[in-house]
Design a protein around this motif. Structure first.
Motif, PDB file in Angstrom:
ATOM      1  N   GLN A 139      -1.558   4.326   2.379  1.00 38.13           N
ATOM      2  CA  GLN A 139      -2.015   3.646   4.387  1.00 38.13           C
ATOM      3  C   GLN A 139      -0.697   3.778   5.461  1.00 38.13           C
ATOM      4  O   GLN A 139       0.288   3.170   5.036  1.00 38.13           O
ATOM      5  CB  GLN A 139      -2.336   2.519   3.724  1.00 38.13           C
ATOM      6  N   ALA A 164       0.766  -0.817  -0.271  1.00 38.31           N
ATOM      7  CA  ALA A 164      -0.193  -0.091  -0.228  1.00 38.31           C
ATOM      8  C   ALA A 164       0.461   1.332   0.161  1.00 38.31           C
ATOM      9  O   ALA A 164       1.929   1.405   0.659  1.00 38.31           O
ATOM     10  CB  ALA A 164      -0.512   0.170   1.008  1.00 38.31           C
ATOM     11  N   ALA A 219      -3.875   0.633   7.251  1.00 36.98           N
ATOM     12  CA  ALA A 219      -3.957  -0.714   6.676  1.00 36.98           C
ATOM     13  C   ALA A 219      -4.106  -2.515   7.394  1.00 36.98           C
ATOM     14  O   ALA A 219      -4.455  -3.151   6.654  1.00 36.98           O
ATOM     15  CB  ALA A 219      -2.413  -1.357   6.326  1.00 36.98           C
ATOM     16  N   ASP A 260      -7.705  -2.195   7.240  1.00 35.21           N
ATOM     17  CA  ASP A 260      -9.043  -1.560   5.830  1.00 35.21           C
ATOM     18  C   ASP A 260      -9.154  -3.416   5.821  1.00 35.21           C
ATOM     19  O   ASP A 260      -8.944  -3.853   5.360  1.00 35.21           O
ATOM     20  CB  ASP A 260      -7.901  -1.391   5.128  1.00 35.21           C
ATOM     21  N   LYS A 282       0.992  -4.623   2.780  1.00 32.20           N
ATOM     22  CA  LYS A 282       0.042  -5.571   3.866  1.00 32.20           C
ATOM     23  C   LYS A 282       0.011  -6.753   4.125  1.00 32.20           C
ATOM     24  O   LYS A 282      -1.321  -6.946   5.611  1.00 32.20           O
ATOM     25  CB  LYS A 282      -1.083  -5.442   2.998  1.00 32.20           C
TER      26      LYS A 282
END
Length: 1043
Positions: A809, A34, A814, A817, A779
């Motif tokens: 992010q 991200a 992250a 999310d 992530k």
């Protein structure tokens, strides 16, 4: 949306089809990474900074970094306080700070883009100015004064009211010839001149406009016809006096009230006109003792110098601040330089300068002793040229703290930077010594030398461009490493200062080694002291350095050259320790030859020849060395070269042990080593990446797919992925265990360098032609990422990180999310969980604790049985009711409870009978149909206690049709033949035999059925044992170094 509530754990929904769901093109993003933010940008554009005082305590300086603004607080040492969001749609062209607000103009209609003027306050957008529809010119300058907001275009001036932000009028400049009306000098105001603005034109005129009436009031003509265009204007602290700079070099102090020239100096040249002027307003600084007023500073974009003028007695140069910013180099526009703006802070002996070299600096004048040239006060800067190499600092004795915080970067501007990912103010450039002192010593900064055009520039005093970085903090001594003044980068063969091994042994030594472009020396750096080190190691053949590495212990560095030589040096002493292959003296060569002749017939020599086949002193690379690695145990040195060979050397002796030859099929352009799994990856000139196991020297993976040259590649922190950046502007991620391409990021420009943090939290990437470093978040630290392979056609262009962090992010974002669920990520799912093959023995999905509890249910009941009888309650206190009332109430409650128990017992007995009927009926149905699947599934759903009760309730019956024991044995036998639910079958059969072994021994029918089950059980056990033994043998064979 309402939810239906469930008790207990929810079963994850399963997809029953394999239809891939099309992804929306508007939400394209990487599956693994991200975008987070971009670091290293301070003032990378040509847009001048803008400043505003905040009361009487501090100033705030705002710079443009492309499509967003950075605001720094001077009192906090140019600490970053605000970053504007959202980003402007296009690049910012002009800024202006006014009170608490910052105006930013963006866009250039000449390039087909939109444009606008946004208003920011404390980093947030709070308003927008409406532009007239006929405006098709970029805004070059914004000015706010009184009740007006004025914006300067190429040939027109737009005016808004500052109170209502509504458009007021447009001022058009007229031209007698084409291009004469271009406003090259911008606009400015003058104190006490109400509603008046001054506009500098290309033909040298300065027009005075009244923005309230929209009329041209007066025109100031240049002192001569050959002065050229107006390049800069600035009002002086003296009333009605304005400084006007022209393109041909002259700078005129003009009296606007009388339209007369007061003073003229040659502040610039035709090649380098003055582009920025500022006046000192604290009332001192001029004269011999610095007690007089009248100091002016001038600068040009084509030089890094700032000139200070004493305007008293006709004007004279007080001093020149040489190389306040890096001057433009002769290597092209990619390496920036020059001063973009200078400004004295109101009422302060401080001047702020911003350069095209991506830097912002503040300078202060000393009053006692008086100095006409200021000294540096604060600085914020970054790379002045594109970044070429990246390296995350490895972990030190503090664990992963430093390994995840610091990022090393080298750029084409000949600098080495250490970036802090936690606090921008800690980022710093590693010092290369007092460059200005060296320049003054060599006479580079003399005005006469500059006029002649020096052959040696200021940049030449720095080390050449860095191409490779190696580091190890195991011997880094921090700030106390090698105390005292040390000679920088002395040649190890000609040491100017004696070596004190005891001091370096106690305090530590250099921990960073760099290779440089077109240079034969590798240089060392002190990371703890943030400065250059003591040694410059020359390659063994005198050719240019191509690559460097350090041993994990931090004691040795290995240097490779473009000529093929590989040499090892000691960082503590700076001495040469080994050459690969080792260099033999004539006496050693004769001794080795005689020893080989004497032992030619022995078995030991034959085995040695068959094992290595390489004589001492042989095996040198024939082309440039492109990668060097020292293994985690300091036993082997692995080198690769453009000649297509990978060589394994013994570190102590320098002898060649093994060799992998891929020539002439391909040449090797780089290597990367992961010490945890002992894997080394090589990038080749056929755009492939090959992974080799060091233990077996065998190629275990080959990754293809890059459509251009592989610029850089790295292992992930856990060694599971290989991340590669190629010239086709795609970053690809391969999964090593599966060999799948699991992610790809298509960028606007190619990525030139990559680095993965030691904790796996960040991926750093350098983009071609960009000064900043993009940081991506991993992530997978917070969510599951499938390793399903993706196709090249599915790779979409993704927006990278921004300097403001917009659209990115952070770690927390992250982690939480939920926009993309894991069900949506797994586009292709198996249709069901049935058995894949009839030859495969499968287990059930029943939790392990359930069938283990069934096996030991008696033990569990015995352990949970009460140890003693319940005790009678103690005598009640005096304030409680009497015993008679209590007994009567208790008797009534007991009777009511007994009635309830009797009424509930019938329901319980009915439910229990119904469960027994379901168990028996499913068993009978399966026996008659010859398919016990429904019965097995029902038995799986029972709890351990219920299943134990059902197994105890089995009866023998009068015949085979009613014999539940016989039917149960046949059900287990059929499940064993089907090779399904193996562990459940064994558990159920163990409990069944323990409960009914006496009945089975008395019945021949049950004994024969049990013998049939035993036969299938023995066959399946033998088959599984053979398969496990075979697989174990194959694995041992593949891992054996002899194969």
């Amino acid at each position: 949306m309402p939810h239906s509530e469930h008790e207990g754990r929810l079963v994850k929904r399963q997809k029953l089809n394999a239809v891939a769901k099309p992804q929306s093109s508007s939400s394209q993003q990487s599956r693994i990474f991200a975008p987070y933010r971009t670091i290293g940008l301070v003032s990378p554009t040509n847009v001048p900074f803008t400043s505003v005082p905040l009361g009487n305590t501090t100033f705030q300086v705002t710079t443009s970094i492309g499509r967003s603004l950075h605001t720094y607080d001077l009192k906090r040492g140019l600490n970053l306080v605000f970053m504007t969001r959202p980003q402007t749609p296009y690049a910012i062209t002009a800024t202006c700070a006014w009170k608490q607000k910052v105006f930013a103009a963006w866009g250039d209609p000449r390039e087909g883009s939109k444009q606008g003027i946004w208003i920011f306050q404390r980093g947030k957008k709070v308003g927008e100015l409406q532009l007239p529809p006929d405006l098709h010119q970029p805004i070059r300058q914004i000015l706010v004064f009184g009740s007006w907001v004025v914006a300067c275009g190429l040939t027109r001036i737009e005016v808004w009211k500052s109170a209502t932000l509504e458009h007021y009028t447009t001022l058009f400049t007229m031209a007698s010839r084409k291009g004469d009306n271009e406003l090259t000098g911008g606009i400015c105001t003058m104190p006490t001149y109400l509603n008046k603005i001054f506009a500098g034109r290309r033909n040298g005129w300065v027009e005075i406009w009244n923005v309230s009436t929209g009329k041209l009031i007066y025109t100031l003509l240049p002192p001569s016809s050959n002065c050229g265009a107006v390049t800069c204007m600035q009002p002086s602290p003296a009333l009605s006096l304005m400084a006007i700079a022209y393109a041909e070099g002259p700078l005129v102090i003009h009296n606007v009230l009388t339209d007369k020239k007061v003073l003229e100096v040659n502040a610039g040249t035709e090649d380098a006109p003055v582009t920025s002027i500022s006046f000192r307003t604290d009332g001192i600084g001029a004269g011999q003792d610095g007690r007089e007023n009248g100091v002016m500073a001038t600068a040009t974009e084509l030089s890094g110098d700032v000139t200070f003028w004493d305007l008293n007695k006709g004007g004279r140069i007080m001093g020149v601040l040489r190389s306040a910013h890096n001057p433009p180099t002769q290597e092209g526009a990619s390496i920036r330089g020059g001063v973009s703006k200078i400004e004295f802070l109101a009422g302060q002996p401080v001047i702020v300068t911003s350069g095209r070299d991506n830097s912002l600096k503040t300078w202060i004048f000393d009053e006692t002793p008086f100095s006409p040239i200021p000294r540096i006060l604060h600085t914020r800067s970054g790379h002045a040229a594109p970044v070429t190499c990246l390296k995350f600092l490895p972990s030190d004795f503090d664990g992963a703290e430093a390994g995840n915080k610091w990022l090393l970067s080298g750029g084409r501007d000949r600098s080495l930077w250490g970036w802090s990912l936690r606090r921008d103010g800690q980022s710093t450039e590693l010092s290369q010594g007092n460059i200005r002192k060296k320049a003054k010593k060599y006479g580079i900064l003399d005005s006469s030398t500059l006029s002649r055009g020096p052959t040696t520039t200021l940049d030449d005093l720095k080390a050449p461009e860095i191409t490779c970085i190696a580091c190890s903090l195991n011997r880094d001594g921090g700030m106390g490493a090698m105390p005292g003044k040390q000679v920088l980068w002395q040649k190890s063969q000609n040491q100017k200062k004696p070596i004190n091994a005891e001091v370096s042994g106690m305090t530590g030594w250099e921990s960073v080694v760099t290779a440089h472009k077109d240079d034969s020396f590798a240089r060392t750096w002190f990371w703890g002291r943030k400065r250059a080190g003591r040694w410059a190691f020359q390659t063994g053949d005198g050719a240019n350095v191509s690559t460097v590495t350090m041993s994990p212990c931090g004691t040795f560095t290995v240097v490779g050259s473009v000529g093929g030589s590989v040499d090892m040096f000691n960082l503590q002493s700076g001495l040469h320790r080994q050459r690969f292959p080792s260099k033999l003296t004539p006496a050693q060569a004769r001794q080795v030859k005689m020893q080989q002749l004497r032992q030619a017939d022995t078995v030991v020599q034959l085995q040695a020849r068959s094992a290595t086949g390489f004589l001492p002193g042989t095996g040198k690379h024939t082309k440039a060395v492109t990668g060097i690695v020292v293994d985690s145990m300091n036993k082997y040195v692995i080198s690769c070269s453009l000649d297509g060979k990978v060589k394994f050397w013994e570190l102590l002796t320098g002898n060649l042990l093994e060799e992998i030859n891929w020539a002439p099929m391909t040449g090797i352009t780089g290597c990367c080593y992961h010490p945890a799994n002992d894997l080394i990856a090589f990038s080749c000139d056929d755009n492939s990446i090959r992974v080799v196991d060091i233990e077996t020297n065998q190629t275990i993976r080959e990754f293809w797919g890059c459509q251009g040259k592989i610029n850089d590649f790295i292992f992930s922190n856990d060694g599971r992925w290989i991340v590669a950046a190629s010239q086709d502007a795609i970053i690809r991620v391969w999964d090593l265990p599966t060999g799948h391409l699991i992610d790809a990021i298509r960028l606007e420009k190619p990525c030139t360098a990559l680095a993965f943090s030691a904790t796996g939290e960040y991926l750093a990437a350098a983009t071609e032609g960009e000064l900043g470093v993009s940081i991506w978040n991993n992530k997978t630290l917070f969510t599951h990422v499938p390793t399903r392979q993706i196709s090249e056609e599915s790779i979409k262009q993704i927006s990278g990180p921004t300097a403001s962090g917009e659209g990115g992010q952070g770690p927390l974002e992250a982690a939480f999310d939920e926009a993309t669920s894991q069900e949506a990520e797994d586009d292709v799912a198996p249709p069901n969980l049935d058995q894949l093959s009839a030859d495969m023995m499968t287990l059930s999905l029943v939790p392990r604790s359930r069938w283990q509890t069934l096996l030991h249910l008696d033990l569990i009941k015995q352990r949970n049985k009460p140890k003693e009888a319940p005790k009678a309650p103690e005598k009640a206190p005096f304030f409680l009711p009497s015993a008679a009332n209590t007994e009567s109430s208790n008797s009534e409650a007991t009777g009511l409870k007994t009635g309830q128990d009797q009424s509930q017992s019938r329901i319980t007995r009915f439910d229990h009978n119904r469960a027994e009927q379901a168990f028996a009926s499913k068993l009978q149905t399966g026996a008659s149909a010859g398919n016990f699947d429904d019965f097995i599934e029902y038995l799986k759903s029972l709890s351990p206690a219920t299943a134990d009760l059902e197994l105890r309730s089995l009866v023998i019956g009068d015949n085979d049709e009613s014999n539940e024991l016989l039917q149960f044995i046949r059900a287990m036998t059929s499940r064993l033949v089907a090779r399904r639910d193996y562990e459940l079958t064994q558990a159920w059969m163990a409990v069944f035999l323990r409960l009914h072994f006496d009945l089975i021994l008395e019945s021949d029918t049950l004994t024969n059925a049990l013998a049939e089950w035993k036969k299938h059980q023995a066959q399946e056990c033998d088959r599984l044992d053979n398969l496990v033994s075979y697989c174990g043998g194959v694995v041992n064979f593949l891992r054996s170094p002899r194969t």
